[in-house]
Design an enzyme around this catalytic site. Structure first.
Site, mmCIF file in Angstrom:
data_model
loop_
_atom_site.group_PDB
_atom_site.id
_atom_site.type_symbol
_atom_site.label_atom_id
_atom_site.label_comp_id
_atom_site.label_asym_id
_atom_site.label_seq_id
_atom_site.Cartn_x
_atom_site.Cartn_y
_atom_site.Cartn_z
ATOM 1 N N LYS A 76 0.841 -1.205 0.000
ATOM 2 C CA LYS A 76 0.000 0.000 0.000
ATOM 3 C C LYS A 76 0.873 1.250 0.000
ATOM 4 O O LYS A 76 0.638 2.191 -0.760
ATOM 5 C CB LYS A 76 -0.926 -0.002 1.229
ATOM 6 C CG LYS A 76 -2.060 -1.004 1.106
ATOM 7 C CD LYS A 76 -2.826 -1.191 2.407
ATOM 8 C CE LYS A 76 -3.866 -2.296 2.237
ATOM 9 N NZ LYS A 76 -4.508 -2.704 3.487
ATOM 10 N N GLN A 120 -4.504 -1.337 9.734
ATOM 11 C CA GLN A 120 -4.440 -2.653 9.096
ATOM 12 C C GLN A 120 -5.054 -3.705 10.019
ATOM 13 O O GLN A 120 -4.657 -3.841 11.171
ATOM 14 C CB GLN A 120 -2.974 -3.009 8.778
ATOM 15 C CG GLN A 120 -2.791 -4.318 8.036
ATOM 16 C CD GLN A 120 -3.392 -4.295 6.629
ATOM 17 O OE1 GLN A 120 -3.304 -3.297 5.918
ATOM 18 N NE2 GLN A 120 -4.024 -5.388 6.234
ATOM 19 N N ASP A 131 -10.645 3.536 4.391
ATOM 20 C CA ASP A 131 -10.983 2.114 4.282
ATOM 21 C C ASP A 131 -12.505 1.921 4.297
ATOM 22 O O ASP A 131 -12.995 0.820 4.052
ATOM 23 C CB ASP A 131 -10.356 1.356 5.463
ATOM 24 C CG ASP A 131 -9.683 0.070 5.036
ATOM 25 O OD1 ASP A 131 -9.616 -0.182 3.820
ATOM 26 O OD2 ASP A 131 -9.222 -0.680 5.920
#
Ligand SMILES: NC(=O)c1ccc[n+]([C@@H]2O[C@H](COP(=O)([O-])OP(=O)(O)OC[C@H]3O[C@@H](n4cnc5c(N)ncnc54)[C@H](OP(=O)(O)O)[C@@H]3O)[C@@H](O)[C@H]2O)c1
Length: 298
Positions: A52, A96, A119
């Site tokens: 990422k 994460q 997200d």
């Protein structure tokens, strides 16, 4: 033999477009900044986070990783997320998942301001999507839709059968596909481990999305000839003939299903690269909103 829904090439095209938007932002004095929090040392998470950051930096986003020990307390982790939330130079925050045992993911995600939740997992963003007015869509479902749209696969009016009902993939994908407009307007069915007659339901799908986490869940006899098959699953299986003794497969029995489907995603190289591209798209969108520019979503 099915056509390939090429996630690698499509993600590259998305990134090229985003780079132009990043260049414009930088010229106007805003450097888009994404901070990914990595807690603990899970090897798969380390790889995802590295990818990422790399993808972000490649298009001019300041992509940073904040590495925190697995021993961090809930209070300290929430404080770190809130600090980033208050920092005006940070446009996107991603925690994460999964977090190490003992840390409450739900509470941590709630500490991210919805305007920086790239997200798309904060309850406010989940709620807005469910109500049909999304701000940030979760990256994997958004990647599935983008992949279909960019290959000219019609979604509107078709029956999409999604196997998997997680908050990360199955549920938000159903919400996206129910949005009004050409990228939505689908009829959706969501299946899970308690669904009866899974094969019969999947056979009704014009488009089938597998998001289960179990190899060979979708076999050729479950797929209607000509259906479109999107494989979200990522599973590592033993293979003595492969480098390192293992390889990645999806949830779909790829070779057999490719014989009956009209379109299919490979694993790897399908949904995975699209997920990262959508994270970058959400970050650029957040930075544009912050910079006060028009929110233009293609
Ligand atoms: N490509 C990417 O970028 C990307 C991103 C995210 C996830 N993934 C992969 O996608 C897969 C799914 O991820 P997830 O986070 O959604 O997983 P998850 O939270 O474990 O959810 C799996 C879903 O599959 C259902 N399921 C399990 N066994 C089943 C069966 N035999 N028949 C029908 N449904 C079954 C479960 O049903 P219940 O709800 O009844 O338990 C659950 O709803 C994983 O392999 C993950 O690694 C890939």
């Amino acid at each position: 033999m099915a056509n390939i829904l090429d996630g690698k090439a499509t993600a590259a095209a998305v990134r090229d477009e985003l780079k132009e938007r990043v260049d414009r932002l930088r010229e106007a004095g805003t450097v888009p900044r994404l901070v990914v929090l990595l807690v603990g040392e899970d090897p798969a998470s380390q790889v995802y986070v590295r990818n990422k950051g790399k993808a972000a930096r490649k298009i001019g986003i300041d992509g940073e990783t904040l590495e925190l020990p697995a021993t961090i307390s809930q209070t300290e982790l929430e404080a770190r997320v809130r600090e980033l939330g208050d920092d005006p130079s940070v446009h996107g925050i991603l925690v994460q998942l999964p977090l190490p045992k003992g840390l409450d993911e739900e509470r941590v995600v709630r500490c991210i301001p919805p305007s920086k939740d790239v997200d798309g997992l904060h309850p406010v963003n989940v709620g807005d999507l469910a109500r049909g007015t999304p701000a940030f869509a979760p990256c994997t479902p958004a990647g599935c839709v983008e992949l279909l749209v960019r290959h000219g696969v019609e979604i509107a009016g078709r029956h999409v059968v999604i196997v998997g009902r997680s908050n990360l993939v199955g549920r938000p994908l159903a919400s996206l596909l129910l949005l009004k407009g050409a990228r939505g307007d689908a009829s959706t069915t969501v299946c899970h481990s308690r669904s009866r007659n899974l094969a019969d339901i999947v056979r009704q799908g014009d488009i089938v999305v597998a998001a289960v986490g179990r190899p060979n869940t979708i076999t050729a006899d479950m797929v209607r000839p000509g259906a479109v098959v999107v494989d979200v699953g990522i599973n590592r299986i033993d293979d003595p003939s492969a480098k390192g003794g293992s390889r990645l497969v999806g949830d779909v029995d790829y070779d057999a299903v490719a014989d009956v489907a009209s379109w299919i995603t490979p694993v790897p190289g399908g949904v995975g690269p699209m997920t990262i591209a959508m994270l970058l798209a959400n970050t650029v969108q957040a930075a544009e909103a912050h910079a006060g520019s028009a929110l233009v979503r293609s």
